[in-house]
Motif scaffolding. Structure first.
Motif, PDB file in Angstrom:
ATOM      1  N   PRO A  50       0.816  -1.224   0.000  1.00 38.67           N
ATOM      2  CA  PRO A  50       0.000   0.000   0.000  1.00 38.67           C
ATOM      3  C   PRO A  50       0.850   1.275   0.000  1.00 38.67           C
ATOM      4  O   PRO A  50       0.436   2.284  -0.521  1.00 38.67           O
ATOM      5  N   THR A  51       2.065   1.213   0.570  1.00 41.13           N
ATOM      6  CA  THR A  51       2.877   2.427   0.581  1.00 41.13           C
ATOM      7  C   THR A  51       3.914   2.384  -0.537  1.00 41.13           C
ATOM      8  O   THR A  51       4.888   3.113  -0.506  1.00 41.13           O
ATOM      9  N   GLY A  52       3.697   1.503  -1.498  1.00 38.27           N
ATOM     10  CA  GLY A  52       4.636   1.388  -2.623  1.00 38.27           C
ATOM     11  C   GLY A  52       4.642   2.677  -3.423  1.00 38.27           C
ATOM     12  O   GLY A  52       3.673   3.431  -3.439  1.00 38.27           O
ATOM     13  N   LEU A  53       5.759   2.945  -4.099  1.00 35.71           N
ATOM     14  CA  LEU A  53       5.868   4.188  -4.860  1.00 35.71           C
ATOM     15  C   LEU A  53       5.506   3.948  -6.315  1.00 35.71           C
ATOM     16  O   LEU A  53       5.588   2.830  -6.805  1.00 35.71           O
ATOM     17  N   ASN A  54       5.125   5.030  -6.979  1.00 36.29           N
ATOM     18  CA  ASN A  54       4.743   4.907  -8.390  1.00 36.29           C
ATOM     19  C   ASN A  54       5.959   5.041  -9.301  1.00 36.29           C
ATOM     20  O   ASN A  54       6.963   5.607  -8.926  1.00 36.29           O
ATOM     21  N   GLN A 175      -4.300   0.776  -4.310  1.00 37.44           N
ATOM     22  CA  GLN A 175      -4.860   2.117  -4.121  1.00 37.44           C
ATOM     23  C   GLN A 175      -5.144   2.323  -2.640  1.00 37.44           C
ATOM     24  O   GLN A 175      -6.289   2.259  -2.214  1.00 37.44           O
ATOM     25  N   ASN A 176      -4.094   2.550  -1.887  1.00 35.27           N
ATOM     26  CA  ASN A 176      -4.264   2.694  -0.448  1.00 35.27           C
ATOM     27  C   ASN A 176      -5.119   3.918  -0.142  1.00 35.27           C
ATOM     28  O   ASN A 176      -4.900   4.987  -0.687  1.00 35.27           O
ATOM     29  N   ALA A 395      -6.339  -1.206 -10.465  1.00 37.97           N
ATOM     30  CA  ALA A 395      -6.658  -1.768  -9.145  1.00 37.97           C
ATOM     31  C   ALA A 395      -7.982  -2.521  -9.213  1.00 37.97           C
ATOM     32  O   ALA A 395      -8.114  -3.630  -8.685  1.00 37.97           O
ATOM     33  N   ILE A 396      -8.958  -1.917  -9.900  1.00 40.79           N
ATOM     34  CA  ILE A 396     -10.273  -2.567 -10.028  1.00 40.79           C
ATOM     35  C   ILE A 396     -10.114  -3.876 -10.791  1.00 40.79           C
ATOM     36  O   ILE A 396     -10.707  -4.898 -10.450  1.00 40.79           O
TER      37      ILE A 396
END
Length: 546
Positions: A50-54, A175-176, A395-396
């Motif tokens: 969830p805290t991964g970077l883009n 998508q946190n 994400a969906i």
């Protein structure tokens, strides 16, 4: 490679075409492959959780992607190194099989190879390491079954709430912060269109239509299909409407062959046009007489045809995409008619309501359908920017795939790296009991699994050494559900927040990761032929002078 006194090449060089590259032996081939694989897995690792970077990726067509979805990142990077390509293929296999967990495959296989490097430097043979890894993977998959959270086999698929709980983990990692909006949406859409035989659930039937503007919580589900264009003509809303779908254009039919008409007088010219008009009107009148209220065309709608469609008060929609046309046929039960003729009654479909709306400044046409008839649901996504919504759509997509996996196997595992930690602990015990050189490889395999909780902690900015030590201590005391909560930056039991991972996803991820790693280790020579001729692609200039 030098050449001998006569100036003639020898060995492999004499055998292969000029310009080839050739690496062999542990030092050159295996180590170089491991280096490449480590580099690519490092790239996706920072996007885990969830805290991964883009990442911003600009592909060769200058399309910009901003995403933390490993599947997308690796598809868009054009990986050249043959060994790194093996890992990318493993990730693609995971995407096709499960649709989620791509990052896990990459991180674990990269870590396995990096651990193997130490063993190879110590003088173990690559085959021994590969054997040990295969053995460990087999054992890991057996142990995985025991780690499932009890009483999770049965899931009430008609209860949207409990389905949403299971999808949260997959959505949160992409998508946190939005998972509370997205999970119920995805669950509702999936439950609505899930056929009686759950195995036949088709991912393609949950569509996403992205409309810029608004906030995520204004997203909604529509039973049926949302077409992103307005309808032609003035009729903009019909109910209980029979639908005729033409895959060709709706226009005067031009003949297949070239024909010549000799016209002698002005009157004949008029009559010729009249007859063409008459024919067109007859067809459209015939369609209207069947009770049709909506005409959908795969190509253009002629002006004359439009005039008659208006006269008979029908609605006309133009849909240039063949795929979309197929989905509409699926949703309404219509058959696509390849020629512009009056169709048979059985070729018509039925739509509960077709209307043209404006949502946030976007003109859309909505084909609504009853739950029992239409097997397609559309999630209308709202959001501030295109890039944000593209990533939401991914994400969906993962959420829908997770639902599909749930249909096959509803078992779940503790999230946040808890499963990997527990597996690692059990595998270490298993490794100690082994004799032979494989035991070292099994231990390294066990250590490699810890990369998941480690990376989650790292991406959240936690102290990795302390976190891992604390996790190991918890697991040693028998708290097998303790994982890393990277949002709160602490160690907790994530099942209490109903964040869990699917057994199905983990099972395949470990399988594919181990397969990829052992394949790379079993390579001892890389021989690359000279690239085919032709001029080089023009080098892209720097992006500041674009």
């Amino acid at each position: 490679m030098g050449s001998n006194t006569m100036g003639m090449p020898y060995g492999l060089q004499a055998m292969l075409k000029e310009g080839h590259k050739h690496f062999s032996g542990v030092e050159e081939a295996v180590m170089k492959s491991v280096e490449a694989c480590k580099a690519i897995s490092k790239c996706t690792r920072t996007s885990l959780g969830p805290t991964g970077l883009n990442k911003i990726i600009v592909n060769h067509l200058n399309k910009v992607y901003i995403t933390s979805d490993a599947g997308t990142i690796l598809t868009e990077l054009e990986v050249q190194h043959p060994a790194a390509k093996l890992l990318v293929h493993a990730v693609k296999a995971q995407q096709q099989e499960v649709g989620d967990g791509a990052n896990m495959v990459m991180s674990i296989s990269g870590e396995m190879l990096s651990k193997a490097e130490a063993l190879l430097r110590d003088g173990l043979h690559p085959t021994e390491v590969a054997e040990g890894y295969s053995k460990a993977a087999k054992k890991a998959l057996e142990l995985l079954k025991d780690l499932c959270i009890e009483d999770t086999k049965d899931l009430d698929f008609s209860d949207v709430g409990s389905v949403a709980e299971r999808l949260k983990g997959a959505l949160k990692s992409k998508q946190n912060g939005y998972e509370d909006y997205l999970a119920p949406l995805v669950a509702q859409a999936c439950v609505d269109i899930c056929p009686d035989n759950r195995q036949n659930f088709n991912v393609d039937n949950v569509r996403v239509s992205k409309l810029v503007g608004g906030f995520v919580d204004q997203s909604e589900i529509i039973q049926g299909i949302v077409v992103r264009r307005k309808c032609e003509g003035t009729v903009s809303c019909v109910e209980n409407a029979p639908v005729a779908v033409f895959s060709q254009g709706v226009d005067t039919s031009s003949t297949e062959t070239k024909g010549t008409v000799l016209i002698k007088s002005a009157q004949e010219l008029k009559d010729y046009h009249k007859s063409e008009e008459k024919e067109l009107e007859q067809i459209i009148k015939g369609i209207a007489d069947l009770g049709t209220k909506v005409i959908i065309s795969g190509q253009s709608i002629g002006e004359m045809a439009m005039h008659f469609i208006e006269r008979y008060k029908m609605m006309a929609i133009k849909i240039p995409s063949k795929f979309e046309l197929r989905r509409i046929c699926r949703a309404t039960g219509a058959q696509a008619i390849p020629k512009f003729i009056v169709p048979g009654k059985e070729q018509l479909g039925m739509a509960q309501k077709v209307e043209a709306l404006e949502i946030g400044g976007n003109n859309v046409t909505v084909i609504k359908q009853d739950r029992r008839v239409g097997k397609v649901a559309t999630i209308i996504l709202r959001g501030a920017t295109d890039h944000l919504m593209d990533d939401m759509e991914r994400a969906i997509d993962d959420g829908v795939n997770t639902f599909k996996a749930l249909c096959k196997d509803a078992r779940i595992l503790p999230g946040g790296g808890a499963t990997e930690m527990a597996l690692s602990k059990k595998l270490l015990e298993y490794g100690r009991k082994q004799t032979g050189l494989e035991q070292y490889a099994i231990q390294k395999f066990a250590e490699a699994l810890e990369v998941i909780p480690l990376t989650l902690a790292e991406n959240a900015g936690m102290n990795t050494t302390d976190t891992l030590a604390a996790l190991r201590a918890q697991h040693a005391q028998g708290n097998g559900r303790m994982g890393v909560d990277s949002v709160a930056s602490e160690i907790t039991d994530l099942t209490k927040q109903s964040i869990s991972d699917l057994f199905y996803t983990k099972y395949w991820a470990i399988k594919f990761a181990a397969d990829a790693a052992t394949t790379v280790l079993r390579v001892d020579q890389i021989i690359m032929a000279k690239q085919a001729g032709g001029p080089k692609r023009p080098q892209q200039g720097h992006w500041d002078d674009q």
